[in-house]
Design a protein around this motif. Sequence first.
Motif, PDB file in Angstrom:
ATOM      1  N   GLY A 119      62.593 -89.859 -89.408  1.00 54.79           N
ATOM      2  CA  GLY A 119      63.822 -90.569 -89.074  1.00 54.79           C
ATOM      3  C   GLY A 119      63.791 -92.072 -89.257  1.00 54.79           C
ATOM      4  N   ILE A 120      62.626 -92.674 -89.521  1.00 53.78           N
ATOM      5  CA  ILE A 120      62.582 -94.140 -89.587  1.00 53.78           C
ATOM      6  C   ILE A 120      62.721 -94.672 -91.004  1.00 53.78           C
ATOM      7  N   PHE A 121      62.704 -93.791 -91.997  1.00 49.70           N
ATOM      8  CA  PHE A 121      62.851 -94.225 -93.389  1.00 49.70           C
ATOM      9  C   PHE A 121      64.230 -93.847 -93.917  1.00 49.70           C
ATOM     10  N   GLY A 122      64.680 -94.576 -94.924  1.00 50.87           N
ATOM     11  CA  GLY A 122      65.986 -94.324 -95.498  1.00 50.87           C
ATOM     12  C   GLY A 122      65.997 -93.127 -96.428  1.00 50.87           C
ATOM     13  N   GLY A 123      67.204 -92.706 -96.812  1.00 50.71           N
ATOM     14  CA  GLY A 123      67.362 -91.576 -97.711  1.00 50.71           C
ATOM     15  C   GLY A 123      67.450 -90.261 -96.965  1.00 50.71           C
ATOM     16  N   THR A 124      67.572 -89.189 -97.743  1.00 54.39           N
ATOM     17  CA  THR A 124      67.651 -87.859 -97.160  1.00 54.39           C
ATOM     18  C   THR A 124      66.321 -87.487 -96.528  1.00 54.39           C
ATOM     19  N   SER A 125      66.324 -87.254 -95.230  1.00 51.46           N
ATOM     20  CA  SER A 125      65.102 -86.955 -94.468  1.00 51.46           C
ATOM     21  C   SER A 125      64.051 -88.054 -94.617  1.00 51.46           C
ATOM     22  N   GLY A 126      64.498 -89.247 -94.959  1.00 54.48           N
ATOM     23  CA  GLY A 126      63.561 -90.367 -95.098  1.00 54.48           C
ATOM     24  C   GLY A 126      62.805 -90.368 -96.409  1.00 54.48           C
ATOM     25  N   ASP A 127      63.425 -89.831 -97.493  1.00 50.58           N
ATOM     26  CA  ASP A 127      62.681 -89.679 -98.749  1.00 50.58           C
ATOM     27  C   ASP A 127      62.421 -90.987 -99.486  1.00 50.58           C
ATOM     28  N   GLN A 167      57.894 -75.507 -89.315  1.00 46.57           N
ATOM     29  CA  GLN A 167      58.989 -74.955 -90.101  1.00 46.57           C
ATOM     30  C   GLN A 167      59.893 -76.096 -90.593  1.00 46.57           C
ATOM     31  N   PRO A 168      59.418 -76.843 -91.575  1.00 45.43           N
ATOM     32  CA  PRO A 168      60.212 -77.950 -92.089  1.00 45.43           C
ATOM     33  C   PRO A 168      61.323 -77.451 -93.000  1.00 45.43           C
ATOM     34  N   THR A 169      62.301 -78.291 -93.245  1.00 45.49           N
ATOM     35  CA  THR A 169      63.254 -77.994 -94.310  1.00 45.49           C
ATOM     36  C   THR A 169      62.533 -78.164 -95.638  1.00 45.49           C
ATOM     37  N   ALA A 170      63.149 -77.670 -96.705  1.00 45.65           N
ATOM     38  CA  ALA A 170      62.533 -77.812 -98.029  1.00 45.65           C
ATOM     39  C   ALA A 170      62.314 -79.284 -98.361  1.00 45.65           C
ATOM     40  N   LYS A 171      63.280 -80.124 -98.012  1.00 44.92           N
ATOM     41  CA  LYS A 171      63.161 -81.556 -98.286  1.00 44.92           C
ATOM     42  C   LYS A 171      62.025 -82.177 -97.486  1.00 44.92           C
ATOM     43  N   GLN A 172      61.947 -81.840 -96.218  1.00 42.64           N
ATOM     44  CA  GLN A 172      60.880 -82.386 -95.376  1.00 42.64           C
ATOM     45  C   GLN A 172      59.507 -81.961 -95.895  1.00 42.64           C
ATOM     46  N   GLU A 173      59.409 -80.735 -96.339  1.00 43.61           N
ATOM     47  CA  GLU A 173      58.120 -80.274 -96.869  1.00 43.61           C
ATOM     48  C   GLU A 173      57.759 -81.019 -98.145  1.00 43.61           C
ATOM     49  N   ASP A 174      58.721 -81.215 -99.036  1.00 44.56           N
ATOM     50  CA  ASP A 174      58.461 -81.957-100.270  1.00 44.56           C
ATOM     51  C   ASP A 174      57.965 -83.367 -99.964  1.00 44.56           C
ATOM     52  N   ILE A 175      58.598 -84.012 -98.995  1.00 44.61           N
ATOM     53  CA  ILE A 175      58.211 -85.381 -98.648  1.00 44.61           C
ATOM     54  C   ILE A 175      56.788 -85.411 -98.115  1.00 44.61           C
ATOM     55  N   ARG A 220      54.338 -83.235 -98.478  1.00 39.96           N
ATOM     56  CA  ARG A 220      53.356 -82.913 -99.522  1.00 39.96           C
ATOM     57  C   ARG A 220      53.151 -84.092-100.473  1.00 39.96           C
ATOM     58  N   HIS A 221      54.218 -84.813-100.769  1.00 37.92           N
ATOM     59  CA  HIS A 221      54.105 -85.998-101.620  1.00 37.92           C
ATOM     60  C   HIS A 221      53.223 -87.043-100.945  1.00 37.92           C
ATOM     61  N   LEU A 222      53.450 -87.291 -99.673  1.00 32.25           N
ATOM     62  CA  LEU A 222      52.644 -88.267 -98.951  1.00 32.25           C
ATOM     63  C   LEU A 222      51.177 -87.853 -98.898  1.00 32.25           C
ATOM     64  N   ILE A 223      50.933 -86.576 -98.704  1.00 30.31           N
ATOM     65  CA  ILE A 223      49.556 -86.090 -98.653  1.00 30.31           C
ATOM     66  C   ILE A 223      48.850 -86.339 -99.977  1.00 30.31           C
ATOM     67  N   ARG A 224      49.560 -86.106-101.088  1.00 29.13           N
ATOM     68  CA  ARG A 224      48.945 -86.336-102.400  1.00 29.13           C
ATOM     69  C   ARG A 224      48.568 -87.802-102.606  1.00 29.13           C
ATOM     70  N   ARG A 225      49.317 -88.712-101.984  1.00 25.55           N
ATOM     71  CA  ARG A 225      49.042 -90.139-102.178  1.00 25.55           C
ATOM     72  C   ARG A 225      47.985 -90.667-101.221  1.00 25.55           C
ATOM     73  N   ALA A 226      47.701 -89.947-100.141  1.00 18.67           N
ATOM     74  CA  ALA A 226      46.886 -90.497 -99.062  1.00 18.67           C
ATOM     75  C   ALA A 226      45.397 -90.385 -99.355  1.00 18.67           C
TER      76      ALA A 226
END
Length: 783
Positions: A117-125, A148-156, A158-164
Amino acid sequence: MQHGLDNAVADLHMLKGSGALGGRGVPAGNVKVALVGTFAPRKCGIATFTTDIHDTLETYHPEIGVDVYALDDGKGNLSYPDARGIVRSDDGASYAATARDINASGVDAVWLQHEYGIFGGTSGDMVCDFVDRLAAPLILTLHTVLRQPTAKQEDILRHLIRRASRIMVMSGHSRDLLAERYGAPNEIIEIIEHGAPDRPFGRQAQFKQLLGLAPDRPVMMTFGLLGPGKGIGQVIEALPSIARDHPDILYRIVGATHPNLVARDGEAYRESLIRRAEDLGVSHCVEWENRFLDTGELLDQLEACDIYVTPYLNLQQSTSGTLSYAVALGKAVVSTPYLHASELLSDGVGLLIEPDSSAAIAGAVKDLLAEPQRLERLQRRAYAKGRETIWPRFADATAGLICKAAADHRSGPVAARAISAHAIAAPGLSALLGMTDGTGIAQHAIGIVPDRDHGYCIDDNARALMVANIATRLAPDERMRLSQTYAAFIQHAWNEDAGRFRNFMAYDRQWCEDVGSDDSNGRALWALGHTIEHAIFPEMRDWAIDLYGHVLPRIADLDSPRAVAFTMLGAAAMLRHDPGHAASRTVLGRGSAMMVALLGHGRRPDWTWFETMLAYDNPRLSQALIEAAAITGDQEAREAGLETLRWISDCQSSTKGHFRPIGSESFGRTGEYLPFDQQPLEASAAIDAHRAAYDLTGDGFYRDAAQRAWQWFFGHNDRGVALADAASGRCRDGITPRGANANCGAESILAFQLSCYSMIALLEHPQQREAGQDFDEEIVHIN
């Protein structure tokens, strides 16, 4: 027995931070981190946590410098005097500018606090584009890990995990969920429990008096932003039963209504709770503190309570800062079994009750108040448990986390040894030979094993022929065999009907296309020119001259910038062998004019380049102009080549001075470039281009720039990883946000091989020999 417990508590209370971490296997000297998240004076739990990180590191580990970048939604007209920068949470340009600032600051790590909730965009993307721009290792604190995330939340996520590079969570449940549900590598996940204050035990009476309460009045408390999920209504429902046994009970509800709820419904929720207390006849037992408290005042009010109640209905909540505070202050906690409470209150540290049950709340509270000794024992167990998470301990743990990420960034080559520049040896060839069969060199590898599923391409076989032309460690018969293999691939790739080379061939020797890309055609011609200039066998040179002469008129009309540059490099090689070759001179003239015109169109005040975007092999465009100018004397081409090479060299230099190749993730982005993935091809192009500029000008800037690109192979890079192994001639496929790509494909092996011979040629330059200068180089082996 009680006396022993008191002594244990006293000893635990004396724990302090350990200070500098140089003796704990982390980098000595100062470390600098960029801390990104909401921040005080913003009123939210993440802001409090981020501020606590800043303050505790400043207190207990001043050797770690912290630059704060505060996320702001623009709604509060807030100022952030302790922040280096402010990120407008709904403004993509603000994220990009902040990433540039962080990269320019040369920090050793970036520590991001994540909550959707603290980032902009859809689900903070918007956070995804932000982390893609960061060069330093990313530390990720996940305040919410959803089962049980939404598809968007899961994508976000997983993206962060790949960068970390490192991930911090505050519970074992979150760690397990990250690994099992989201595929995060266990080795980068670290549990650091939420930090808490270090205050003396048992000061309820003192702080009750400060609030105007009788010292012996029993006080329950709940703190946080009010909303239906907090379960406060269930506590109010329990009060009549509690008050029958303990008429002087006071339930203090501390905290403002959640701003999102206020925006939608005003104070309707709070007012409904007030009415319910009145209807039940317990309004005199309830005290409301309708505001957001800063940390110091919150702790004072927590000290004034005997029992802290967290009756949350959402059992998936993985972190509660105030729960950690309450335990550390020695409060008896009655809680529903949400995730954080289940872990922190285990082993008798608190009481867990069934959710959504006023009867369970009433029973637990009445039992504690009926037995003062039991209440005190629970408080002391909580206090002892809290000594594990007090700020000095938290500061040590987080400082270690930062320093481990910084070590990923700072660590130099593995098993490196310094040698004189003139002692750089030609690389081994086992990697090249291992990738080569009777057809040619395979494109890709899985680890060090050739991946036959991807077959062959003319790009790699052209580069392989260039290596065979100059590989001094090859015996003559082996050199001839390899040269013939790669040359045969190039020759077979020519499609006479189409007037173009094919590029991709499957492992079964079936061509996958009739016409290859313009770039692959240009590179094939370059390999022919290189063979004409460097082949030691007259028969190979004659073959190359014949095919070059046949092909050149057919592909001279290529017009993509890199194809033109590769063709120019081939023509320059031909002219160094045969200065009278008119068709090649025409190629240089046409190509130079085209490149100069492209530069005129592409130039902007902060963009000195031929195109509006950067791609791969970028320095080759400058190199082509420089080599052409060296032959033709074209002053305009010379100036354009040197000017653009200086510019691209600056783009590919980190604040700390090491080479940072334009990442492949930059492709297709207009007017900007990203740091990852970094590939050996770009380092090889930089070395060759700067060597050409040094040959032309004798300017030490270009020699030094080539050296920085060379050192990139051996650990002088954004992740401190060695890619190249001089003994075998092997090279990994590049650098990702998490470190080296373990695969060793043909392109990478050949880029390293060609880079090594280019460095040898640079060091054998007459001007370099006359200067008598050495470079401190490093030869390393891939573990």
